[in-house]
Design a protein around this motif. Sequence first.
Motif, short mmCIF file in Angstrom:
data_model
loop_
_atom_site.label_atom_id
_atom_site.label_comp_id
_atom_site.label_asym_id
_atom_site.label_seq_id
_atom_site.Cartn_x
_atom_site.Cartn_y
_atom_site.Cartn_z
N GLY A 94 45.02 28.14 82.17
CA GLY A 94 45.68 29.38 81.85
C GLY A 94 44.99 30.00 80.64
O GLY A 94 43.95 29.53 80.17
N ASN A 136 50.58 34.23 82.10
CA ASN A 136 49.17 34.31 82.49
C ASN A 136 48.80 35.66 83.10
O ASN A 136 48.05 35.74 84.08
CB ASN A 136 48.81 33.18 83.47
CG ASN A 136 48.68 31.84 82.78
OD1 ASN A 136 48.01 31.72 81.76
ND2 ASN A 136 49.35 30.84 83.31
N ASN A 151 40.48 32.53 80.03
CA ASN A 151 41.29 31.93 81.08
C ASN A 151 40.65 30.62 81.52
O ASN A 151 39.56 30.62 82.09
CB ASN A 151 41.42 32.88 82.27
CG ASN A 151 42.42 32.39 83.29
OD1 ASN A 151 43.08 31.37 83.11
ND2 ASN A 151 42.56 33.11 84.39
#
Length: 478
Positions: A94, A136, A151
């Motif tokens: 994430g 996210n 990410n």
Amino acid sequence: MNEPTPKFDTRVQELKYKVLKEVAKSMWNDSLQEDLYDIPKTIVPGPKPSMRCCIYKERAIVEERIKVATNNASLSKNIVQVIKIACDECPIGGYQVTNVCRGCIAHRCEKACRKNAIKFDPKTRTASIDKEICVNCGLCAKACSYNAIQNFLRPCQQACKIKALTIDENFAADIDESKCINCGHCVAQCPFGAIMDKSFIGDVINMIKDSDYSKKYKVYAIVAPSISSQFKYATLGQVITAIKRLGFHSVIEAALGADMVAFDEAKELEERGQLTSSCCPAFVQLIKKTYPKIADKISHNPSPMVAAAKYIKSIDPTAKTVFIGPCIAKKSEGLEESVKPFIDSVMTFEELQALIDSRNIVASELEENKLDNASYYGRIFARCGGLSESVAEALKEQGSSFEVKGLQADGIDNCKLALNKFNVGDKTYNFIEGMACTGGCIGGPSCLTHEIRDKNEVDKYGREAAEKTILDAIRIKI
């Protein structure tokens, strides 16, 4: 002379190929049960490990791969399977703040976050993300001037655009089969080869052996037009000969089925006014599972694979048919009750390569056999845009003035964007051509290499049949 080793993208593909090849060898010799203990040692001879912490884990992973390669009964029904012992348990990712964060005073990331998940350390002034709150969305990453927020989603989860991949209690990957559309993108992207598609290579071998022994039926290979961009060490004609050497009676173009589909889909589009294509099984499953409201817009036509098989069985009712292509989702389609009467098994190009090499067939030394079943338009189904062009051509050949307002979408993300238009009632387009893989079938997860996504190769192959119209192909058939 040994066959040149096929070019694979990664060592994961090489390992998969080796397992499939050894399994195929044993099955040809009726010795699989006796060889189960020896195959892992053949593939991972030792004494030192080359991929994992120890030789024992490497061999244990190969044993699990053999189960998937032989469609072991203990596996779940889903085509795509997670080999738990092979999963490296990548960090649960994430969006995370990296050490690039400068502790600036602008705090754009904080302002961008709609969930108030951005926190600041009062001493260092650097940001962090509260994972209990974070959804996210990525807005903070877009806002950061330093690109300090990245990410770190697992590769398999990044590849899965429908969020069917989750993490289990042991931090290994897990598949939510109610969401999975068997597109196979996670199979191609997992760096540890922990995700693999079930193989029916053993069923195909047994089918060929029984055909040779009993003489009760013939086995037909139906090859996807994307084969034109694969097997670069030999000509397409030599590969066709190699397939016949395996014991297949005939090799038929799935592109013939594509011509049939294009012709009928053109009629259906004119009658119904608005359609989505039905050729890509992953795209069809995406609609049914994610956009059920517009499932009634899916074309009623079968896929080219099924259309070709249906025709073969109409002229030879005892025939057995095996589809060969770059697609994992086709394996799932082959198991559908409506498809089973026509398709007896499905293989990928990776499995075909393993099968050829398991019989020590040197394709590059063989004479050539020509494929001549389909038109240019049937063959270009292999790349994005080909189906729309073919439907437009079919309407023209039928003497219709109906205009195709097509929207071509390749890759799951683009397919979702296109389907959203139908979902909200947008009338701008009357036909959505959806293909789950980037570039179309030429980008399928089970291509020998994913470096070749050249639509020109498909068009070149198509032009070899340029003098043949769709109607010509349907009339001539095989």
